[in-house]
Motif scaffolding. Sequence first.
Motif, PDB file in Angstrom:
ATOM      1  N   SER A 126       0.833  -1.198   0.000  1.00 14.02           N
ATOM      2  CA  SER A 126       0.000   0.000   0.000  1.00 14.02           C
ATOM      3  C   SER A 126       0.866   1.246   0.000  1.00 14.02           C
ATOM      4  N   GLY A 162      -0.284   3.730   1.507  1.00 17.80           N
ATOM      5  CA  GLY A 162      -0.816   4.375   2.696  1.00 17.80           C
ATOM      6  C   GLY A 162       0.272   4.752   3.675  1.00 17.80           C
ATOM      7  N   ARG A 199      -6.187  -3.500  10.085  1.00 22.33           N
ATOM      8  CA  ARG A 199      -5.460  -2.233   9.940  1.00 22.33           C
ATOM      9  C   ARG A 199      -4.739  -1.935  11.254  1.00 22.33           C
ATOM     10  N   THR A 255     -17.943   0.531   0.424  1.00 22.93           N
ATOM     11  CA  THR A 255     -17.037   1.114   1.415  1.00 22.93           C
ATOM     12  C   THR A 255     -16.812   0.090   2.520  1.00 22.93           C
ATOM     13  N   VAL A 274      -6.596   0.042  -6.619  1.00 26.31           N
ATOM     14  CA  VAL A 274      -6.514   1.462  -6.267  1.00 26.31           C
ATOM     15  C   VAL A 274      -6.171   2.292  -7.500  1.00 26.31           C
ATOM     16  N   HIS A 323     -15.749  13.060   2.619  1.00 27.05           N
ATOM     17  CA  HIS A 323     -14.849  11.942   2.889  1.00 27.05           C
ATOM     18  C   HIS A 323     -13.562  12.452   3.508  1.00 27.05           C
ATOM     19  N   ASP A 354     -10.380  12.721   2.211  1.00 26.09           N
ATOM     20  CA  ASP A 354      -9.053  12.314   1.745  1.00 26.09           C
ATOM     21  C   ASP A 354      -9.174  11.508   0.445  1.00 26.09           C
ATOM     22  N   ASN A 362      -6.935   5.836  -1.997  1.00 26.57           N
ATOM     23  CA  ASN A 362      -8.180   5.570  -1.278  1.00 26.57           C
ATOM     24  C   ASN A 362      -9.368   5.337  -2.208  1.00 26.57           C
ATOM     25  N   ILE A 414     -14.606   2.994  -2.252  1.00 23.10           N
ATOM     26  CA  ILE A 414     -13.844   4.035  -1.562  1.00 23.10           C
ATOM     27  C   ILE A 414     -13.315   3.468  -0.254  1.00 23.10           C
ATOM     28  N   LEU A 415     -12.039   3.702   0.012  1.00 22.67           N
ATOM     29  CA  LEU A 415     -11.392   3.226   1.227  1.00 22.67           C
ATOM     30  C   LEU A 415     -11.141   4.377   2.207  1.00 22.67           C
ATOM     31  N   ASP A 416     -10.613   3.999   3.382  1.00 17.90           N
ATOM     32  CA  ASP A 416     -10.164   4.967   4.385  1.00 17.90           C
ATOM     33  C   ASP A 416     -11.251   5.996   4.692  1.00 17.90           C
TER      34      ASP A 416
END
Length: 299
Positions: free
Chosen positions: A34, A36, A51, A84, A111, A197, A199, A204, A215-217
């Motif tokens: 990732s 991230g 996570r 999500t 992604v 959201h 970000d 994401n 959509i993530l995070d």
Amino acid sequence: MHANQLAVPVETVRELIAEQFPEWRTLPIRSVPSQGTVNAIFRIGDRLTARFPLEPRDVESARRWLESEAEAARELVGRTRFRTPEPVALGEPGAGYPLPWSVQTWVPGVVAADEDPAESVAFAHDLAEFIHDVRAIDTRGRTFRGGGRGGDLRSSDAWMETCFGNSERLLDVPRLRRLWAVLRNLPRSAARDVMNHGDLIPGNVLVSNGRLAGILDVGGLGPADPALDLVSAWHLLEAGPRQVLREDLGCDDLEWERGKAWALEQAMGVVWYYVDSNPAMSRMGRRTLERILADSSSA
């Protein structure tokens, strides 16, 4: 990527799951590569993801943070047709890992950092639909809290000075300073805070065949400047699809330029901060800045 960043070996994850969630102990566990910067991500079987926060903090503040993320995720579930993550469980410190950690559902897709949707008009329509759906969530009287992205642009002045100072050898800082000097003075519109959201960067956003897949995070979901999620226009889209996004959302000039300002603030930070520790994130920031400068030159 951060001072005193926590190490999270997969063996530690296996031990924690076996101890705290024995019903999952036989499932395969694997690390997820990732871009991230906040969590280490691991898949648990095919349907779950764990996570693990990477930055040290005290246990109780970490637990409150994870609980607030889970609450935000629950608030978003079912409010949009795009998938999500849904909160599943909260793990406790153990096996040498010092903080609480979370388990969510796994959302399939690639992604946007790996499957670039920047030229897809269909993706731009999807993204506008997602932003519209999020804005439609009731704030229940809540307003923006904090000093980061989503409030007063000028509250970022000190941070931007730090970014300019650390970017002299990386970017056209004089030009970016001039642009920030203009954008920082844009007033808030009369519109109240809406849900964002917060970000919408490529890492994401999930893509499948040029369409938005998920959509993530989502833990940062909350009330803020209506322009905040417009950062996605510059993080994710080239000029043509970007205009489609704007038209779908009906953005006036003020809202659109404030979205550009928030994207500038975010991109300035990631370029220098991650230039060595997360080069892909740094490159993302550079591309965003290139789009912003090109758009500003043509205005």
